[in-house]
Design an enzyme around this catalytic site. Sequence first.
Site, PDB file in Angstrom:
ATOM      1  N   GLY A  65      -0.018  20.671   2.721  1.00 32.72           N
ATOM      2  CA  GLY A  65       1.204  20.428   3.483  1.00 32.72           C
ATOM      3  C   GLY A  65       1.080  19.504   4.670  1.00 32.72           C
ATOM      4  CG  HIS A 114      -0.449  18.100  -8.724  1.00 25.79           C
ATOM      5  ND1 HIS A 114       0.316  18.027  -9.867  1.00 25.79           N
ATOM      6  CD2 HIS A 114       0.224  18.954  -7.895  1.00 25.79           C
ATOM      7  CE1 HIS A 114       1.381  18.810  -9.750  1.00 25.79           C
ATOM      8  NE2 HIS A 114       1.345  19.377  -8.562  1.00 25.79           N
ATOM      9  CG  HIS A 116       5.931  17.654  -7.943  1.00 20.60           C
ATOM     10  ND1 HIS A 116       6.719  18.710  -7.573  1.00 20.60           N
ATOM     11  CD2 HIS A 116       4.687  18.171  -8.103  1.00 20.60           C
ATOM     12  CE1 HIS A 116       5.991  19.819  -7.495  1.00 20.60           C
ATOM     13  NE2 HIS A 116       4.746  19.507  -7.811  1.00 20.60           N
ATOM     14  CG  ASP A 139      -2.963  -1.507 -22.688  1.00 15.75           C
ATOM     15  OD1 ASP A 139      -3.616  -1.793 -23.701  1.00 15.75           O
ATOM     16  OD2 ASP A 139      -2.104  -2.280 -22.207  1.00 15.75           O
ATOM     17  CG  HIS A 188       4.131  22.150 -11.691  1.00 18.94           C
ATOM     18  ND1 HIS A 188       3.364  23.196 -11.243  1.00 18.94           N
ATOM     19  CD2 HIS A 188       4.109  21.244 -10.684  1.00 18.94           C
ATOM     20  CE1 HIS A 188       2.903  22.932 -10.026  1.00 18.94           C
ATOM     21  NE2 HIS A 188       3.353  21.756  -9.669  1.00 18.94           N
ATOM     22  CE1 TYR A 246      -6.347  -6.150 -19.323  1.00 16.14           C
ATOM     23  CE2 TYR A 246      -7.803  -4.886 -17.899  1.00 16.14           C
ATOM     24  CZ  TYR A 246      -6.609  -5.541 -18.113  1.00 16.14           C
ATOM     25  OH  TYR A 246      -5.676  -5.600 -17.112  1.00 16.14           O
TER      26      TYR A 246
END
Lengths: 250, 250, 250, 250
Positions: A65, A114, A116, A139, A188, A246
């Site tokens: 947070g 992680h 959202h 890719d 989620h 590549y």
Amino acid sequence: MTTDAQPPASSPEPDRTRQAAIDRLKQDVLEANLALPASGLVTLTWGNASGIDRDWGVVAIKASGVAYDTMSTDDMVIVDLSGKVVGGEKRPSTDTPTHLALYRAFEQVGGIVHTHSTWATAWAQAEREIPLLGTTHADLCPHPIPLTRQLTEAEIDEGYEEATGKALIEVVAPRGPSELPCALVRQHGPFCWGRTAAAAVASAVTLEEVARLATLTTLLDPRSPALDPALRRKHFERKHGPRAYYGQPA
Amino acid sequence: MTTDAQPPASSPEPDRTRQAAIDRLKQDVLEANLALPASGLVTLTWGNASGIDRDWGVVAIKASGVAYDTMSTDDMVIVDLSGKVVGGEKRPSTDTPTHLALYRAFEQVGGIVHTHSTWATAWAQAEREIPLLGTTHADLCPHPIPLTRQLTEAEIDEGYEEATGKALIEVVAPRGPSELPCALVRQHGPFCWGRTAAAAVASAVTLEEVARLATLTTLLDPRSPALDPALRRKHFERKHGPRAYYGQPA
Amino acid sequence: MTTDAQPPASSPEPDRTRQAAIDRLKQDVLEANLALPASGLVTLTWGNASGIDRDWGVVAIKASGVAYDTMSTDDMVIVDLSGKVVGGEKRPSTDTPTHLALYRAFEQVGGIVHTHSTWATAWAQAEREIPLLGTTHADLCPHPIPLTRQLTEAEIDEGYEEATGKALIEVVAPRGPSELPCALVRQHGPFCWGRTAAAAVASAVTLEEVARLATLTTLLDPRSPALDPALRRKHFERKHGPRAYYGQPA
Amino acid sequence: MTTDAQPPASSPEPDRTRQAAIDRLKQDVLEANLALPASGLVTLTWGNASGIDRDWGVVAIKASGVAYDTMSTDDMVIVDLSGKVVGGEKRPSTDTPTHLALYRAFEQVGGIVHTHSTWATAWAQAEREIPLLGTTHADLCPHPIPLTRQLTEAEIDEGYEEATGKALIEVVAPRGPSELPCALVRQHGPFCWGRTAAAAVASAVTLEEVARLATLTTLLDPRSPALDPALRRKHFERKHGPRAYYGQPA
């Protein structure tokens, strides 16, 4: 790595080498966290990035947070693979047990992100895996982006974040984390990884664009066909395979 | 708060303590207003933020129709809870009676934000409450975002803005403003609140992202299921409940 | 304005007063043009803004196909209401005859903006007027945004841009330009206006957001109902009517 | 160009004139590449721009997989039309054989851009040509944007990138590259071109906006009609025809 070479990770008095490794890790993980708002992947204090130093058995992860615009290495918390805080003054991200479960399960993973992020989260909320509709996706990886199963009420009530990690491992293990650099937690949002924290950020950025492309494609034609196997292998292998051509030679 | 401790809010000659409290409030509300364009929630002069000092019974709110790019504390108007202007040279926002109705109804509310933010307003215009489709929404509140009823023609013609407040109170009261930090005014747009003006801005930013996610999810699958009760409680409680473990200890 | 007061607009030797008026007009119109990319309404060299000085009978308009990032008052061309270039070294916008037709038809119009702004243009391409679905739209105007008819092949081949102006006048005249500050040219894009060039930019910015809201609302529910007459009048009148109470007293 | 005037393109000892031409080309192509992220057309290291100097028979193209934010002329690789690297230290873009096939097929093409720009790529993934729905599209070209055929497995396994060029040539040749400044590679993304690398960037920017408009138009009405032939010719010719009147005289 032989037993001799192994550093005394559990030493109560960390030596200078260990501290230097942790300082580098904190810096790398700070930069990965700062890349999340810069890439438009997070809102407010959401999201988190972590990285692991396998030699010293330590993980750096964003504190829970905290604001991105004043973030410093002091907001990076050091935990060991069991989740014990071994460095830093703050409380680590609530998602720490999910990160640790992934690090314990997959040796190749060096960094985890992680978020959202909007378009990937929409697929998670629609409870759909992301179909492989084009070369941009290939890719990144040669498979659809999987979706975790629903957790049981017992899993939600007890050790929720670790159960999330367990559900991720279930869908990633069959292909392995190199061929599947991300997955969606049902209702989620995405977890993404790579060999480093910076590589995990690149997976997260790519996944979000792949999810956006898949959404728009689906709106234009809900029956858009999957990329055929020859083309998905071609694109994945020319970028990530043993004879990849590549990018620049290392 | 005892009667003794209560400051002389109705004193015609405001003392220095009161002026210092108002100056702080104006500064906080100015910053909340400036956060609206910075967060992409408003266009031109639209939208407004307010805050209340319950001890002195005064509300600071944006002046009506003023530009954000030259905004200063001089554009913050001070009104009492009856709507009487008690400070500032300008006309307050036309939406002031709506804000005041909410402050009078809900003691816990310390700041309010009104915008026509794009994705939330689309739900208001489609006359649909925003369904609870994922954990991002549950991190904000454990209920769908409600929609006010249609106003009667009499309410529109007489005291329109206060009637809007009344309609908001009707949908928020059953859950309370802590579990419902925002609601949609039918065919109009969102009102959002929190313990402070800054918290109201955070509600508005989160609501807009929740509305965007819900729109995209609905486009991918119009029958996407609601989050189950165990998961919605888990996410709301770990962030806002008595045993919250998200964020840093105060 | 009496004949005596009328300035010598056709004088070959412009006096200092006229030049000062033109300089002011060019500066205002330059600023309106620069506001178009700043507001995200135009791509590359697309779009144009103009303004008129009714006293001197001159219009300033963007030169055709010039870049915004190096634009100066030298890129503002002065034409009279018949389209004759009376100032500036460059070729005026190809859309000049459309602007002039509107200035000749509607005395109240002081500035005009044409863009291919994304969301409004999508409605023009879908050949649909923009329905009045919420208060954001009613704050701009109390009617749906109309769409021009298809031009005949003769109109396209001869005097195409003036015919576009004629088609716009046909849909705007019934309500008048004060109640209808914009319209969509079928399969092309929006024209917007106001009492000044800056007001025309504000119309264009608002229309684009109204079009975006209408698109998203329609995707959420294709049968979203129109705002009822009492509410559309309330919002339009409180902002633009004779007893308007939005904004600050002049 | 007579045989006498032709420079000694195959000379092993490049003279100063040739080097100056290559330096200019590298600078132009660098600027075209840098315009791609600045225009929001590329993510991470994706996309590439090239340019050709027909007099010297050399092509400059972005090196493979290099970062845009530290890009310099050192990241521009010089190849001849057969694909042989004749300048620069790095490996050229994996898409180089596609660019070269287009340069060999179409003499008018002086610059090429390849991106996975979001809205155009969605059409490629939906395996749909982009219909001509409005004047914005007609300002770019008077035809739908074509889609290449599916490659055979043999083409994918052997000389994949050159086969991609061949498939592009098949759909572009009937109209020619002046009337068709771009095409979509099926399930992959757009290739765009023009007389210079900068013109190719402008094609790519315009195509992306045209694709976005077509997507939104299609969502509003899947049966939106194509622009009629008179209007598509009018818009294309007034901008690109022999009697064009858009823009400033050269």
